[in-house]
Design a protein around this motif. Structure first.
Motif, PDB file in Angstrom:
ATOM      1  N   LEU A  58      -3.179  -7.089 -11.751  1.00 11.91           N
ATOM      2  CA  LEU A  58      -2.190  -6.524 -12.611  1.00 11.91           C
ATOM      3  C   LEU A  58      -0.942  -7.328 -12.367  1.00 11.91           C
ATOM      4  CD1 LEU A  58      -2.073  -2.831 -10.823  1.00 11.91           C
ATOM      5  CD2 LEU A  58      -2.796  -3.640 -13.144  1.00 11.91           C
ATOM      6  N   GLY A  59      -0.823  -8.492 -11.716  1.00  8.07           N
ATOM      7  CA  GLY A  59       0.089  -9.633 -11.545  1.00  8.07           C
ATOM      8  C   GLY A  59       1.121  -8.976 -10.801  1.00  8.07           C
ATOM      9  N   ALA A  60       2.176 -10.015 -10.877  1.00  9.67           N
ATOM     10  CA  ALA A  60       3.521  -9.705 -10.147  1.00  9.67           C
ATOM     11  C   ALA A  60       4.423  -8.387 -10.655  1.00  9.67           C
ATOM     12  CB  ALA A  60       4.385 -10.959  -9.968  1.00  9.67           C
ATOM     13  N   PRO A  61       4.992  -7.606  -9.664  1.00  9.76           N
ATOM     14  CA  PRO A  61       4.850  -7.531  -8.286  1.00  9.76           C
ATOM     15  C   PRO A  61       3.798  -6.910  -7.626  1.00  9.76           C
ATOM     16  CG  PRO A  61       6.271  -5.828  -8.981  1.00  9.76           C
ATOM     17  CD  PRO A  61       5.653  -6.274 -10.125  1.00  9.76           C
ATOM     18  N   ALA A  62       2.605  -6.332  -8.353  1.00 10.56           N
ATOM     19  CA  ALA A  62       1.596  -5.542  -7.880  1.00 10.56           C
ATOM     20  C   ALA A  62       0.612  -6.569  -6.881  1.00 10.56           C
ATOM     21  CB  ALA A  62       0.646  -5.017  -8.740  1.00 10.56           C
ATOM     22  N   ILE A  63       0.638  -7.778  -7.144  1.00 11.79           N
ATOM     23  CA  ILE A  63      -0.185  -8.817  -6.407  1.00 11.79           C
ATOM     24  C   ILE A  63       0.225  -8.801  -5.122  1.00 11.79           C
ATOM     25  CG2 ILE A  63       1.206 -10.786  -6.927  1.00 11.79           C
ATOM     26  CD1 ILE A  63      -1.331 -12.469  -7.182  1.00 11.79           C
ATOM     27  N   TRP A  64       1.575  -8.589  -4.551  1.00 11.59           N
ATOM     28  CA  TRP A  64       1.947  -8.654  -3.160  1.00 11.59           C
ATOM     29  C   TRP A  64       2.206  -7.094  -2.834  1.00 11.59           C
ATOM     30  CZ3 TRP A  64       6.567  -6.620  -2.427  1.00 11.59           C
ATOM     31  CH2 TRP A  64       7.685  -6.523  -3.375  1.00 11.59           C
ATOM     32  N   LEU A  65       2.659  -6.289  -3.776  1.00 14.66           N
ATOM     33  CA  LEU A  65       3.175  -5.005  -3.334  1.00 14.66           C
ATOM     34  C   LEU A  65       1.703  -3.915  -2.939  1.00 14.66           C
ATOM     35  CD1 LEU A  65       5.409  -2.986  -2.934  1.00 14.66           C
ATOM     36  CD2 LEU A  65       4.770  -1.927  -5.275  1.00 14.66           C
ATOM     37  N   LEU A  66       0.712  -4.190  -3.653  1.00 14.18           N
ATOM     38  CA  LEU A  66      -0.548  -3.173  -3.278  1.00 14.18           C
ATOM     39  C   LEU A  66      -1.172  -3.792  -1.817  1.00 14.18           C
ATOM     40  CD1 LEU A  66      -2.372  -2.642  -6.595  1.00 14.18           C
ATOM     41  CD2 LEU A  66      -0.553  -1.443  -5.719  1.00 14.18           C
ATOM     42  N   SER A  97     -12.726   5.433  -2.797  1.00 11.73           N
ATOM     43  CA  SER A  97     -11.940   4.237  -2.953  1.00 11.73           C
ATOM     44  C   SER A  97     -12.553   3.086  -3.529  1.00 11.73           C
ATOM     45  CB  SER A  97     -11.332   3.978  -1.604  1.00 11.73           C
ATOM     46  OG  SER A  97     -12.220   3.409  -0.617  1.00 11.73           O
ATOM     47  N   GLY A  98     -13.616   2.935  -3.169  1.00 10.87           N
ATOM     48  CA  GLY A  98     -14.555   1.960  -3.758  1.00 10.87           C
ATOM     49  C   GLY A  98     -14.921   2.265  -5.427  1.00 10.87           C
ATOM     50  N   VAL A  99     -15.278   3.350  -5.490  1.00 10.50           N
ATOM     51  CA  VAL A  99     -15.769   3.880  -6.569  1.00 10.50           C
ATOM     52  C   VAL A  99     -14.501   3.674  -7.640  1.00 10.50           C
ATOM     53  CG1 VAL A  99     -16.547   5.628  -8.418  1.00 10.50           C
ATOM     54  CG2 VAL A  99     -17.470   5.550  -5.838  1.00 10.50           C
ATOM     55  N   ILE A 119      -2.152   5.529  -5.718  1.00  7.94           N
ATOM     56  CA  ILE A 119      -3.533   5.364  -5.699  1.00  7.94           C
ATOM     57  C   ILE A 119      -4.069   4.546  -4.259  1.00  7.94           C
ATOM     58  CG2 ILE A 119      -5.703   4.511  -6.699  1.00  7.94           C
ATOM     59  CD1 ILE A 119      -4.488   5.004  -9.525  1.00  7.94           C
ATOM     60  N   VAL A 120      -3.531   3.569  -4.251  1.00  5.27           N
ATOM     61  CA  VAL A 120      -3.973   2.501  -2.984  1.00  5.27           C
ATOM     62  C   VAL A 120      -3.315   3.393  -1.967  1.00  5.27           C
ATOM     63  CG1 VAL A 120      -3.162   0.536  -1.919  1.00  5.27           C
ATOM     64  CG2 VAL A 120      -3.964   0.469  -4.106  1.00  5.27           C
ATOM     65  N   GLY A 121      -2.353   4.039  -1.798  1.00  2.79           N
ATOM     66  CA  GLY A 121      -1.895   4.669  -0.530  1.00  2.79           C
ATOM     67  C   GLY A 121      -2.672   5.595  -0.386  1.00  2.79           C
ATOM     68  N   VAL A 122      -3.049   6.582  -1.157  1.00  2.50           N
ATOM     69  CA  VAL A 122      -4.104   7.653  -0.925  1.00  2.50           C
ATOM     70  C   VAL A 122      -5.186   7.208  -0.312  1.00  2.50           C
ATOM     71  CG1 VAL A 122      -5.368   9.513  -1.896  1.00  2.50           C
ATOM     72  CG2 VAL A 122      -2.971   9.334  -2.490  1.00  2.50           C
ATOM     73  N   PHE A 123      -5.939   6.162  -0.799  1.00  2.28           N
ATOM     74  CA  PHE A 123      -7.217   5.760  -0.288  1.00  2.28           C
ATOM     75  C   PHE A 123      -6.810   5.060   1.128  1.00  2.28           C
ATOM     76  CE2 PHE A 123      -8.810   5.619  -4.596  1.00  2.28           C
ATOM     77  CZ  PHE A 123      -9.369   6.708  -4.598  1.00  2.28           C
TER      78      PHE A 123
END
Length: 194
Positions: A58-66, A97-99, A119-123
């Motif tokens: 996804l690139g910045a800022p997702a690369i550090w935020l996720l 989460s893997g799927v 999405i990341v937070g829920v998993f």
């Protein structure tokens, strides 16, 4: 040598290195257990690598935020598990989460940042809760949690390193193929095949 190439050259060392431990987990106060636990379960490894990989895609800022959202929310899920708060379908959530993350990578889904973080937070809640409830009795929960979060961060960094491959056409194909492999691994866990 550019940073992505140095990282990829060093990656095999990270994957084969084992933690040196002169004490049992109880003697180490839980840090060694927390540090080693995420890398001992492939269901967790694939999801945590996927978080870094998707963030890099996804690139910045997702690369550090996720990779920041995941361990923070995972720590909250872990605290809920330590406190004994119930969470239904934990193993299903971990497998999904893997799927889901694998499919998001495989299909090159460019979700808005807030959607990706949710999405990341829920998993992360499922992963954290599972480890909070499995916390070794002799371990200090705080020290165990620190080790666990550090190991999670390392797995995210490995995913980000693989994400650097996406800069070229063959690299994008490799990243998307890795997404398929992550989704397949999550499916194997979901259906009890792994």
């Amino acid at each position: 040598m550019p940073a992505p190439r140095r990282f990829l050259a060093a990656l095999p060392l990270l994957l084969i290195a084992s933690a040196a431990a002169a004490h049992t987990d109880a003697e180490a106060g839980g840090f060694v257990s927390g540090l080693s636990h995420p890398v001992n379960g492939w269901d967790h490894v694939v999801a945590m690598v996927a978080v870094g990989l998707w963030g890099a895609f996804l690139g910045a800022p997702a690369i550090w935020l996720l990779p920041v959202v995941f361990p923070l929310v995972m720590a909250l899920g872990g605290a809920a598990g330590v406190l004994g708060l119930p969470l239904p379908m934990i193993e299903t959530g971990i497998a999904l989460s893997g799927v889901v993350l694998g499919l998001l990578i495989a299909f090159a889904v460019r979700a808005p940042l807030w959607v990706a973080a949710v999405i990341v937070g829920v998993f992360a809640v499922f992963h954290g809760h599972a480890h909070g409830t499995e916390l070794p009795e002799a371990a200090n929960p705080l020290v165990y949690g620190v080790g666990f979060v550090i190991a999670t961060g390392i797995l995210h960094i490995i995913g980000i390193g693989f994400g650097f491959l996406a800069g070229s056409r063959p690299g994008r194909i490799a990243v998307r193929t890795l997404g398929v492999a992550i989704a397949a691994a999550g499916g194997a866990f979901l259906f009890g095949l792994a």
